[in-house]
Scaffold this motif. Sequence first.
Motif, mmCIF file in Angstrom:
data_model
loop_
_atom_site.group_PDB
_atom_site.id
_atom_site.type_symbol
_atom_site.label_atom_id
_atom_site.label_comp_id
_atom_site.label_asym_id
_atom_site.label_seq_id
_atom_site.Cartn_x
_atom_site.Cartn_y
_atom_site.Cartn_z
ATOM 1 N N GLY A 15 9.674 -4.501 2.227
ATOM 2 C CA GLY A 15 8.621 -5.003 3.106
ATOM 3 C C GLY A 15 8.895 -6.307 3.812
ATOM 4 N N VAL A 16 9.865 -7.100 3.343
ATOM 5 C CA VAL A 16 10.005 -8.447 3.905
ATOM 6 C C VAL A 16 10.518 -8.429 5.337
ATOM 7 C CG1 VAL A 16 10.245 -9.586 1.670
ATOM 8 C CG2 VAL A 16 12.291 -8.841 2.906
ATOM 9 N N ALA A 17 11.384 -7.483 5.674
ATOM 10 C CA ALA A 17 11.891 -7.438 7.053
ATOM 11 C C ALA A 17 10.742 -7.195 8.028
ATOM 12 C CB ALA A 17 12.969 -6.366 7.195
ATOM 13 N N PRO A 70 0.346 -9.136 -12.148
ATOM 14 C CA PRO A 70 -0.882 -8.941 -11.376
ATOM 15 C C PRO A 70 -0.962 -9.753 -10.081
ATOM 16 C CG PRO A 70 -1.268 -10.538 -13.105
ATOM 17 C CD PRO A 70 0.158 -10.067 -13.273
ATOM 18 N N TRP A 71 -0.041 -10.682 -9.868
ATOM 19 C CA TRP A 71 -0.174 -11.607 -8.749
ATOM 20 C C TRP A 71 0.024 -10.895 -7.409
ATOM 21 C CZ3 TRP A 71 3.403 -12.165 -12.760
ATOM 22 C CH2 TRP A 71 2.941 -12.952 -13.825
ATOM 23 N N HIS A 72 -0.769 -11.273 -6.430
ATOM 24 C CA HIS A 72 -0.543 -10.782 -5.067
ATOM 25 C C HIS A 72 0.641 -11.498 -4.423
ATOM 26 C CE1 HIS A 72 -5.010 -9.995 -5.558
ATOM 27 N NE2 HIS A 72 -4.519 -8.804 -5.315
ATOM 28 N N ILE A 73 0.775 -12.770 -4.752
ATOM 29 C CA ILE A 73 1.855 -13.574 -4.196
ATOM 30 C C ILE A 73 2.228 -14.659 -5.198
ATOM 31 C CG2 ILE A 73 0.199 -15.074 -2.974
ATOM 32 C CD1 ILE A 73 2.336 -15.440 -0.778
ATOM 33 N N ILE A 110 3.055 -4.771 0.844
ATOM 34 C CA ILE A 110 3.726 -4.851 2.148
ATOM 35 C C ILE A 110 4.678 -3.674 2.346
ATOM 36 C CG2 ILE A 110 3.492 -7.337 2.457
ATOM 37 C CD1 ILE A 110 6.342 -7.661 1.401
ATOM 38 N N ALA A 111 4.394 -2.559 1.689
ATOM 39 C CA ALA A 111 5.278 -1.404 1.778
ATOM 40 C C ALA A 111 5.076 -0.610 3.065
ATOM 41 C CB ALA A 111 5.069 -0.496 0.572
ATOM 42 N N GLN A 162 2.224 -5.081 6.132
ATOM 43 C CA GLN A 162 3.127 -6.064 6.724
ATOM 44 C C GLN A 162 2.421 -6.876 7.805
ATOM 45 O OE1 GLN A 162 6.454 -3.612 7.914
ATOM 46 N NE2 GLN A 162 6.757 -2.921 5.798
ATOM 47 N N GLU A 163 1.608 -6.229 8.601
ATOM 48 C CA GLU A 163 0.853 -6.935 9.639
ATOM 49 C C GLU A 163 -0.132 -7.920 9.013
ATOM 50 O OE1 GLU A 163 0.112 -8.140 13.302
ATOM 51 O OE2 GLU A 163 1.392 -6.379 13.009
#
Length: 239
Positions: free
Chosen positions: A50-52, A152-155, A215-216, A221-222
């Motif tokens: 997802g990072v790209a 469990p973290w989102h980020i 972000i898959a 991603q947006e």
Amino acid sequence: MKSEIYRLLGSPEPGGLLIVSDHASNRIPAGIDLGIPAHLLDEHVAIDIGVAGVAERMVRPGAAAFLCQFSRLVCDVNRDEHAPTVCPIASDGHAIPGNALDHAGREARLDRFFRPYHAALAEVLDTVRPGLVLSLHSFTPQLASKPEEARPWHIGILYNHDDAPARIAIPLLEGQGLCVGDQLPYSGVLLNATMNRHCEGRHPYLGVEVRQDLIADAAGQEEWAERLTQVCAAVLGTR
């Protein structure tokens, strides 16, 4: 700009944002045979899923992206050059037989991938001197080798000595109702090689790890590109 080693998206600007993603690709370059099943290239052991897509959506005037163009299984550039895991022989329980290299083979891999990547990144940073570097990674919701470990973290926000951008970003993200890991799911003191090498004490940076299931796809991603753009703008505005 694109090469075997990296992609540079947008135009880096002095005082602007430079997004750096060490694990943005699952590409296996010509002449490299890792000896692994093809499906592993789509899993977290080969790429930060997802990072790209997030980085591409963050590029705009004042924000550029520097993305690695080969899989972390070929050469993990977010490691110290002499670390055993720079050419990993195993990852999350999967053997990587093509990385059982002798000294000459390891040096050839470093000369082809690791050293040119870091030389190019150093040139961009020293020439442009961005106001903030966003070190963009993602983490798997569950390690196959540690199924009992909850993530469990989102980020997660990672840092080493320079935690000033992190201290701005964490409450902003928590204010959106997100589960934010401070030095989680792992510590930036231990896993911060690229930022230690290029930014610590030289360029302000914010290290982030977004959970991969968020972000898959394009919608995720947006959403995260816009969220991280706003957070980085706030960090830049307070420095």
